[in-house]
Design an enzyme around this catalytic site. Structure first.
Site, PDB file in Angstrom:
ATOM      1  N   SER A  72      -9.624 -35.960  14.603  1.00  0.00           N
ATOM      2  CA  SER A  72     -10.401 -37.001  15.286  1.00  0.00           C
ATOM      3  C   SER A  72      -9.518 -37.867  16.176  1.00  0.00           C
ATOM      4  O   SER A  72      -9.902 -38.204  17.302  1.00  0.00           O
ATOM      5  CB  SER A  72     -11.132 -37.881  14.270  1.00  0.00           C
ATOM      6  N   HIS A 201      -5.202 -30.015   7.597  1.00  0.00           N
ATOM      7  CA  HIS A 201      -5.912 -29.670   6.369  1.00  0.00           C
ATOM      8  C   HIS A 201      -6.932 -28.557   6.547  1.00  0.00           C
ATOM      9  O   HIS A 201      -7.552 -28.113   5.575  1.00  0.00           O
ATOM     10  CB  HIS A 201      -6.579 -30.911   5.757  1.00  0.00           C
ATOM     11  N   THR A 237       5.262 -45.428  12.326  1.00  0.00           N
ATOM     12  CA  THR A 237       6.231 -44.657  11.564  1.00  0.00           C
ATOM     13  C   THR A 237       5.658 -43.284  11.222  1.00  0.00           C
ATOM     14  O   THR A 237       4.531 -43.174  10.738  1.00  0.00           O
ATOM     15  CB  THR A 237       6.603 -45.398  10.266  1.00  0.00           C
ATOM     16  N   CYS A 325     -18.635 -34.028   8.326  1.00  0.00           N
ATOM     17  CA  CYS A 325     -18.643 -35.351   8.941  1.00  0.00           C
ATOM     18  C   CYS A 325     -20.047 -35.917   9.102  1.00  0.00           C
ATOM     19  O   CYS A 325     -20.207 -37.094   9.399  1.00  0.00           O
ATOM     20  CB  CYS A 325     -17.951 -35.294  10.299  1.00  0.00           C
TER      21      CYS A 325
END
Length: 394
Positions: A72, A201, A237, A325
């Site tokens: 996304s 994933h 990070t 979703c």
């Protein structure tokens, strides 16, 4: 009873070898990849090694890969980044009516911000209309975004042809390849792809990490501002362990690609053939051959998909009635409606997506369960009774 998992388009199980390669960066190799001391340098090397693996998998250059938090974010960065960086050229974007919500909702947001979006049609198999695509391009068009393969029906789009059309008109071409990466061979050079989104994933890597391929010549803005990470294009990070896992997962996916592809295809074809043979009044959704190897989307007429899912869950079977979703919505799938399907038939859809851990025994258990459940639900359905009496059809 063990869980029979058939929802690999929603997410995949983290591969044990991938987890093993991630573990050092969750424990002793915990340094910040932007730090100059040894454990920071070690983390930086691990990030760049993963970047190289991802670039190799799609035939991109190493500096064309940008890490994100998932598909996304990659989609948002591609659309919004290109839209605002190229606003002096134009404000027109072209996409299709069957895109993932990460694309469609971003486009709707951009429309509110002054951009124009054309949503092109697909045929009854979910293939985009190339003539309509060509006709939609105008002087102000700056981006075409068409998904590589659909997450619900598995249809694979004519990406090479779309890329050629975009290149001929000097328009950037982005593809949401979240479902395709790991399941299909991809060469961004051969396919004329300028930007490509992926998510770890979906191919047995960790959640919360993805990547965006951006061709060197593409002008795009950052989505997240802050530090100088990802060559000043994605501040924050780095998720070193996740990035390492993504690199390991994509490398393994393509190392075993031919074997996995053949196996998933065998499971899929056995499932579809058995359902066609044993359960009447069904409709296979999406292109019968030009589809992802592990995807089978079938509508079971005269029943509700939600009832089907609940009954499958009672038998410890995990499946989907659409994309993960949008599973919280009771509305029919926008993808199935775009194929010209009626609301009633669309409501009875079941998406099965196979993975490497599924067995033929699992498939047979699924089919036997479906035979029992579909028969029981239809016998409870007043619509089915009307159909049997000749008073209703769909």
């Amino acid at each position: 009873m063990s869980i029979r998992y058939f929802d690999h388009a929603a997410t995949t199980k983290l591969d044990s070898e991938v987890l093993e390669k991630m573990m050092p960066y969750l424990t002793e190799e915990y340094g910040n990849a932007s730090s100059i001391y040894k454990i920071g340098s070690s983390a930086r090397c691990a990030v760049e090694d993963a970047r190289e693996k991802i670039a190799t998998a799609i035939n991109a250059k190493v500096d064309e890969i940008y890490f994100t938090a998932g598909g996304s974010e990659s989609d948002n960065t591609a659309l919004r980044g290109v839209a605002y960086a190229n606003r002096e050229k134009g404000n027109h974007i072209i996409t299709s009516k069957i895109e993932h919500p990460a694309i469609l909702n971003t486009c709707r947001a951009l429309e509110k911000e002054g951009f124009e979006v054309t949503y092109i049609n697909v045929d009854s198999d979910g293939i985009v209309d190339l003539d309509e695509l060509r006709s939609a391009i105008k002087d102000t068009t700056i981006l075409i975004s068409i998904m590589f393969a659909n997450n619900e029906i598995g249809t694979i789009e004519p990406i090479c042809e779309i890329g050629k059309i975009a290149r001929e008109h000097n328009v950037y071409f982005h593809t949401d390849a979240v479902q395709a990466v790991g399941n299909l061979k991809i060469d961004v050079e051969e396919l004329n792809i300028d930007l490509l989104s992926m998510s770890s994933h979906k191919f047995y890597g960790p959640k919360g990490v993805g990547a965006l391929y951006v061709r060197r010549s593409v002008k795009f803005n950052s989505l997240i501002y802050g530090g100088h990470q990802e060559r000043n294009k994605r501040a924050g990070t780095e998720n070193v362990a996740g990035i390492v896992g993504m690199g390991a997962a994509i490398e393994k996916a393509y190392k075993n690609f031919d074997k996995t592809y053949t196996y998933l295809l065998k499971l899929r074809e056995h499932y579809i053939n058995e359902v066609e043979k044993k359960i009447p009044y069904i409709k296979i959704n999406g292109h019968r051959k030009m589809r992802l190897p592990g995807n089978a989307n079938i509508s079971f007429k005269y029943i509700e998909g939600e009832a089907l899912l609940l009954n499958l869950d009672l038998k410890d079977i995990c499946a989907s009635s659409g994309s993960a979703c949008t599973s919280g919505s009771l509305d029919p799938s926008h993808v199935l409606l775009a194929l010209g399907m009626s609301h009633e038939v669309a409501h009875g859809s079941l998406r099965i997506t196979f993975g490497v851990d599924n067995t033929m025994e699992d498939v047979d258990y699924l089919v036997d369960s479906l035979c029992e459940i579909v028969n029981r639900l239809r016998n409870m359905s007043p619509i089915y009774e009307e159909f049997l009496n000749g008073k209703y059809s769909m």
